[in-house]
Design an enzyme around this catalytic site. Structure first.
Site, short mmCIF file in Angstrom:
data_model
loop_
_atom_site.label_atom_id
_atom_site.label_comp_id
_atom_site.label_asym_id
_atom_site.label_seq_id
_atom_site.Cartn_x
_atom_site.Cartn_y
_atom_site.Cartn_z
N CYS A 2 46.76 46.71 42.81
CA CYS A 2 47.66 47.95 42.00
C CYS A 2 49.29 47.11 42.24
CB CYS A 2 47.60 49.20 42.55
SG CYS A 2 46.17 50.02 42.13
N ARG A 27 48.03 41.88 40.40
CA ARG A 27 47.59 42.71 41.42
C ARG A 27 46.62 43.80 41.03
NH1 ARG A 27 51.01 42.98 45.94
NH2 ARG A 27 50.08 44.87 46.59
N GLY A 101 47.02 51.90 47.05
CA GLY A 101 46.50 52.33 48.25
C GLY A 101 45.39 53.16 48.22
N GLU A 486 34.45 26.64 48.64
CA GLU A 486 35.49 26.77 47.64
C GLU A 486 35.17 26.49 46.11
OE1 GLU A 486 37.96 28.47 48.05
OE2 GLU A 486 39.29 27.75 46.59
N LYS A 608 44.72 39.74 42.99
CA LYS A 608 44.85 38.70 43.70
C LYS A 608 45.22 39.30 45.12
CE LYS A 608 47.33 34.44 44.05
NZ LYS A 608 46.29 33.77 44.19
#
Ligand code: G6P
Length: 613
Positions: A2, A27, A101, A486, A608
């Site tokens: 967020c 985000r 959060g 990866e 991310k």
């Protein structure tokens, strides 16, 4: 996860907030919303989906106001829809809140508020918090900042919040615990955001809000900070080093490909002032300041998540080889909860691009509480993890916007390699000759990456062949086993093709059963380390008709002849191969995802910066 943005000043808030949301979209992008106060009205506009949907929705409205807050969501409580999107009103619609959060005790608080007659329209924990703030404000007859303070004293969880009030069009109250919050200080105006990217084009003066601090931004007045336990704090103004061009695509179609191509520069930046190419010498101030601790360390524990954890694994190989210190590499989410044994003379190295990953931050706190020395390796300057460590080393890769990490990974590996070499040299566990040779080769890596990037077009061509695949296997040994992990992660994140990374020799213990002529197997097979053994592993796949894509050293015709496709990388030292081998794997994942029409920079369900556990 967020992203939150706020503005109060003399300009129209809407364009600033929208641009800010676009910068923070990495985000989370499940929904977006905005709240503005204008002419005694507190208006909230929100839409499911990306910021672009919000812009479309808002286009038809007359959006005015010089104070506002805005949010881009990664859903935790409640599905991603318009009702659950932020901002949330309080019951009276006098207040509006945005939140990044999780409020862990929201269920208990909600029950209490229901008993007081409060009703809820969304399924979110955030709506509970704004109702609580309103309830506290009304029952105690206090102003907004005091109400926020009193309410937060009842809250368990993590938050970065911003609250505005219809009858107070000159104030934004914001607070943080566990989630990041930065305030930008302009001339007669304030900005607030989850990170500095929405702020940089307006001001380079920022204040990083600390844990459990509440900040009041009042038009025409000084910024005021108090803690939730009511201790006044003096704001510390920092200067941003970031530039605007770092946040733009600069002619590339996606941030991810821009960031892949930036690697020659970002690795030079990681080494700048640290690797002296004339003298083949490494200087790391974080090491020099804490030399005795490193030389006497009995054990190093690396803690990280995702791609950073893969970088940590490569770091383990290098530190154990050169410095002869045992290294454990832990997933932060496991480490923080499994009652690990931590000694006072352990060095704990958290690795994090964002510096905000909730689990890694909690792992740092745990290790700190047990007396370990914490040495952070982070990219975002001033983020929570570097602020909570004893010392460390920034990776200096610059802002990474694509959700799939690329340049941050190679920068992390570079820093870990420098650290391993310098400890080894100082301890005497690495010979002077080896040290000089590897350091010299490290200095050549940026140019070698430039060389690999020239194969971009041919990688794009053969990538088209593999869009049919449902599964991929990636194999490597030694330093290249983490590279296989990866490579597989990159592919699954952005192309939604299932991919598994494996140590090449382990293939015989299971995955070999999956090999058919449909199965692409990517093998990292440079002519160093266990080359012959990897060649045998390739033969085993070939015998079962698997499709082989190999990463080989330039001039290697043995593996190239065994492969359906091969990509060559320049010769280098074994410990440095990951820095080169990662590049074609990033490019291959990128091109497969593009051909499949996937949203490369913002893959579904991901974010991310993972600020929830
Ligand atoms: C998320 C990102 C990954 C990243 C991981 C750890 O999953 O999508 O790219 O590797 O978080 O993040 P950090 O910022 O701590 O490196």
């Amino acid at each position: 996860m967020c992203g939150i943005v706020g503005y109060i000043g003399k300009q129209q808030a809407y364009p600033i907030l929208i641009k800010g949301l676009q910068r923070l979209e990495y985000r989370g992008y499940d929904s977006a919303g905005i709240a503005l106060i204008n002419n005694d009205k507190l208006n909230v506009y929100k839409a499911k989906g990306k910021v672009a949907e919000l812009i479309q929705f808002a286009e038809q409205k007359d959006i005015q106001g010089t104070i506002g807050i805005a949010h881009t969501r990664w859903a935790t409580h409640g599905e991603p829809n318009q009702v659950n999107a932020h901002p949330h009103y309080s019951q009276s619609e006098e207040l509006a809140i945005i939140h990044n959060g999780i409020i862990e005790n929201y269920a208990v608080l909600k029950e209490g508020l229901k008993e007081q007659g409060y009703t809820f329209s969304s399924e979110t924990d955030t709506e509970v918090l704004i109702q609580l703030i309103e309830y506290v404000k009304k029952t105690n007859k206090v102003d907004l900042s005091t109400a926020v303070q009193l309410a937060l004293n009842q809250v368990v969880g993590a938050y970065a919040i911003a609250v505005i009030e219809k009858s107070e069009p000159d104030v934004i109250v914001a607070a943080r615990k566990g989630s990041p919050l930065v305030v930008g200080i302009g001339e007669d105006e304030y900005f607030l955001a989850s990170d500095a990217t929405p702020i940089i084009e307006f001001t380079d003066k920022v204040v990083y809000i600390g844990e459990e601090e509440i900040v009041t931004l009042r038009r025409g007045m000084e910024i005021k900070i108090v803690t939730i336990s009511n201790i006044e704090k003096t704001p510390e103004i920092n200067k941003l080093e970031m530039t605007l061009s770092q946040l733009e695509k600069g002619g590339y179609p996606h941030f991810m490909i821009k960031e892949i191509f930036e690697q020659p520069k970002t690795l030079s930046d990681s080494m700048r002032g640290r690797v002296n190419v004339e003298e083949n010498n490494i200087t790391l101030s974080g090491f020099i300041d804490n030399k005795e601790k490193f030389l006497n360390a009995k054990r190093i524990i690396i803690t990280a998540c995702g791609t950073s954890w893969h970088a940590g694994l490569i770091g383990k190989y290098a530190i154990e080889e050169f410095a002869r210190i045992p290294v454990e590499v832990e997933y932060s989410s496991e480490f923080r909860y499994r009652k690990p044994v931590i000694h006072k003379d352990d060095i704990v190295i958290p690795i994090s691009q964002s510096g905000e990953t909730a689990d890694t931050l909690a792992a740092v706190e745990l290790a700190k509480s047990q007396g370990a020395f914490i040495f952070g390796i982070c990219n975002v300057v001033g983020a929570s993890i570097p602020r909570n460590t004893d010392s460390g080393c920034y990776t200096h890769a610059g802002p990474e916007i694509g959700v799939a990490s690329t340049k941050a990974f190679t920068a992390q590996v570079t820093v870990l390699t420098m650290l391993a070499l310098i400890i080894g040299k100082e301890k005497g566990t690495l010979s002077e000759e080896q040290y000089l040779k590897i350091t010299h080769q490290l200095g050549l890596i940026p140019e070698k990456i430039n060389h690999i990037l020239k194969q971009n077009d041919s990688i794009a061509q053969f990538a088209k062949t593999f869009t049919y695949a449902q599964n991929f296997i990636y194999l490597g040994r030694g330093y290249n086993f983490p590279v296989a992990l990866e490579g597989a992660l990159k592919l699954k994140e952005i192309s939604y093709i299932h991919a598994e990374g494996y140590p090449a020799a382990e293939m015989k213990h299971g995955p070999i059963a999956l090999i058919t002529q449909e199965m692409p197997v990517v093998v990292i097979a440079p002519n160093v380390g266990m080359y012959e053994k990897v060649v045998s592993n390739i033969q085993e796949i070939k015998a079962r008709k698997g499709k082989i894509i190999s990463i080989v050293t330039e001039g290697d015709i043995v593996v190239a002849n065994l492969s359906d496709y091969s990509i060559s990388i320049p010769e280098t030292e074994e410990c440095l191969v990951p820095l080169l081998a990662a590049i074609p794997l990033q490019l291959m994942a990128y091109h497969i995802a593009v051909v499949k029409g996937c949203d490369v920079d913002q893959p579904r369900n991901l974010a991310k910066s993972v600020t929830v556990e």
